[in-house]
Design a protein around this motif. Structure first.
Motif, PDB file in Angstrom:
ATOM      1  N   VAL A   1       0.846  -1.201   0.000  1.00 30.66           N
ATOM      2  CA  VAL A   1       0.000   0.000   0.000  1.00 30.66           C
ATOM      3  C   VAL A   1       0.882   1.253   0.000  1.00 30.66           C
ATOM      4  CG1 VAL A   1      -1.797   1.243   1.248  1.00 30.66           C
ATOM      5  CG2 VAL A   1      -1.845  -1.241   1.164  1.00 30.66           C
ATOM      6  N   PHE A   2       1.966   1.208   0.758  1.00 29.73           N
ATOM      7  CA  PHE A   2       2.927   2.316   0.770  1.00 29.73           C
ATOM      8  C   PHE A   2       3.482   2.546  -0.635  1.00 29.73           C
ATOM      9  CE2 PHE A   2       7.404   3.469   0.739  1.00 29.73           C
ATOM     10  CZ  PHE A   2       7.391   4.688   1.388  1.00 29.73           C
ATOM     11  N   ALA A   3       3.875   1.469  -1.307  1.00 27.06           N
ATOM     12  CA  ALA A   3       4.471   1.588  -2.633  1.00 27.06           C
ATOM     13  C   ALA A   3       3.481   2.176  -3.645  1.00 27.06           C
ATOM     14  CB  ALA A   3       4.967   0.219  -3.110  1.00 27.06           C
ATOM     15  N   VAL A   4       2.244   1.707  -3.630  1.00 30.50           N
ATOM     16  CA  VAL A   4       1.231   2.239  -4.541  1.00 30.50           C
ATOM     17  C   VAL A   4       0.985   3.717  -4.242  1.00 30.50           C
ATOM     18  CG1 VAL A   4      -1.207   2.110  -5.190  1.00 30.50           C
ATOM     19  CG2 VAL A   4       0.142   0.014  -4.985  1.00 30.50           C
TER      20      VAL A   4
ATOM     21  N   LEU B   1      -5.957   4.345   1.083  1.00 37.78           N
ATOM     22  CA  LEU B   1      -5.738   3.057   0.438  1.00 37.78           C
ATOM     23  C   LEU B   1      -5.610   1.933   1.464  1.00 37.78           C
ATOM     24  CD1 LEU B   1      -3.286   3.854  -2.503  1.00 37.78           C
ATOM     25  CD2 LEU B   1      -5.720   3.343  -2.608  1.00 37.78           C
ATOM     26  N   ASP B   2      -4.932   2.194   2.564  1.00 38.49           N
ATOM     27  CA  ASP B   2      -4.797   1.190   3.616  1.00 38.49           C
ATOM     28  C   ASP B   2      -6.158   0.863   4.221  1.00 38.49           C
ATOM     29  OD1 ASP B   2      -3.362  -0.600   5.259  1.00 38.49           O
ATOM     30  OD2 ASP B   2      -3.296   0.885   6.861  1.00 38.49           O
ATOM     31  N   ALA B   3      -7.002   1.877   4.424  1.00 38.46           N
ATOM     32  CA  ALA B   3      -8.349   1.643   4.955  1.00 38.46           C
ATOM     33  C   ALA B   3      -9.178   0.798   3.994  1.00 38.46           C
ATOM     34  CB  ALA B   3      -9.045   2.978   5.228  1.00 38.46           C
ATOM     35  N   VAL B   4      -9.065   1.065   2.701  1.00 37.64           N
ATOM     36  CA  VAL B   4      -9.806   0.292   1.702  1.00 37.64           C
ATOM     37  C   VAL B   4      -9.327  -1.157   1.686  1.00 37.64           C
ATOM     38  CG1 VAL B   4     -10.186   0.015  -0.789  1.00 37.64           C
ATOM     39  CG2 VAL B   4     -10.389   2.272   0.268  1.00 37.64           C
ATOM     40  N   VAL B   5      -8.020  -1.360   1.676  1.00 39.06           N
ATOM     41  CA  VAL B   5      -7.461  -2.718   1.659  1.00 39.06           C
ATOM     42  C   VAL B   5      -7.835  -3.465   2.935  1.00 39.06           C
ATOM     43  CG1 VAL B   5      -5.291  -4.028   1.718  1.00 39.06           C
ATOM     44  CG2 VAL B   5      -5.603  -2.188   0.057  1.00 39.06           C
ATOM     45  N   GLU B   6      -7.730  -2.805   4.059  1.00 40.49           N
ATOM     46  CA  GLU B   6      -8.080  -3.448   5.336  1.00 40.49           C
ATOM     47  C   GLU B   6      -9.570  -3.779   5.383  1.00 40.49           C
ATOM     48  OE1 GLU B   6      -7.248  -5.136   9.018  1.00 40.49           O
ATOM     49  OE2 GLU B   6      -5.909  -4.476   7.419  1.00 40.49           O
ATOM     50  N   GLY B   7     -10.417  -2.891   4.892  1.00 44.20           N
ATOM     51  CA  GLY B   7     -11.851  -3.168   4.837  1.00 44.20           C
ATOM     52  C   GLY B   7     -12.162  -4.356   3.940  1.00 44.20           C
ATOM     53  N   ALA B   8     -11.490  -4.433   2.801  1.00 44.49           N
ATOM     54  CA  ALA B   8     -11.690  -5.573   1.902  1.00 44.49           C
ATOM     55  C   ALA B   8     -11.207  -6.864   2.543  1.00 44.49           C
ATOM     56  CB  ALA B   8     -10.958  -5.323   0.589  1.00 44.49           C
TER      57      ALA B   8
END
Length: 74
Positions: free
Chosen positions: A20-23, A51-58
């Motif tokens: 997520v950091f890289a993106v 982005l981290d919140a979206v990935v974590e939610g998914a």
């Protein structure tokens, strides 16, 4: 930032935060041109957060739906 590095294991840091950091970093370097380092840094951190919140939610939705937990390797 210190707490992030201190509280997460190396595996969690590499598996969850680095992609997520890289993106976020690539998006910020390609699209953010505010003429101010401070504004660009804040925008980068906000992008990383969202982005981290979206990935974590998914990830959590996937766990709820499929019953897959990180310890089970799925």
């Amino acid at each position: 930032m210190f707490q992030l590095l201190h509280n997460l294991s190396s595996t969690d840091l590499a598996a969850r935060q680095f992609p997520v950091f890289a993106v976020s970093f690539v998006l910020a370097s390609l699209f953010y041109r505010f003429g101010s380092f401070a504004l660009e840094a804040v925008a980068f951190l906000a992008t990383w957060f969202v982005l981290d919140a979206v990935v974590e939610g998914a990830r959590r939705a996937r766990e709820r739906r499929w019953g897959v937990h990180p310890q089970q390797g799925g």
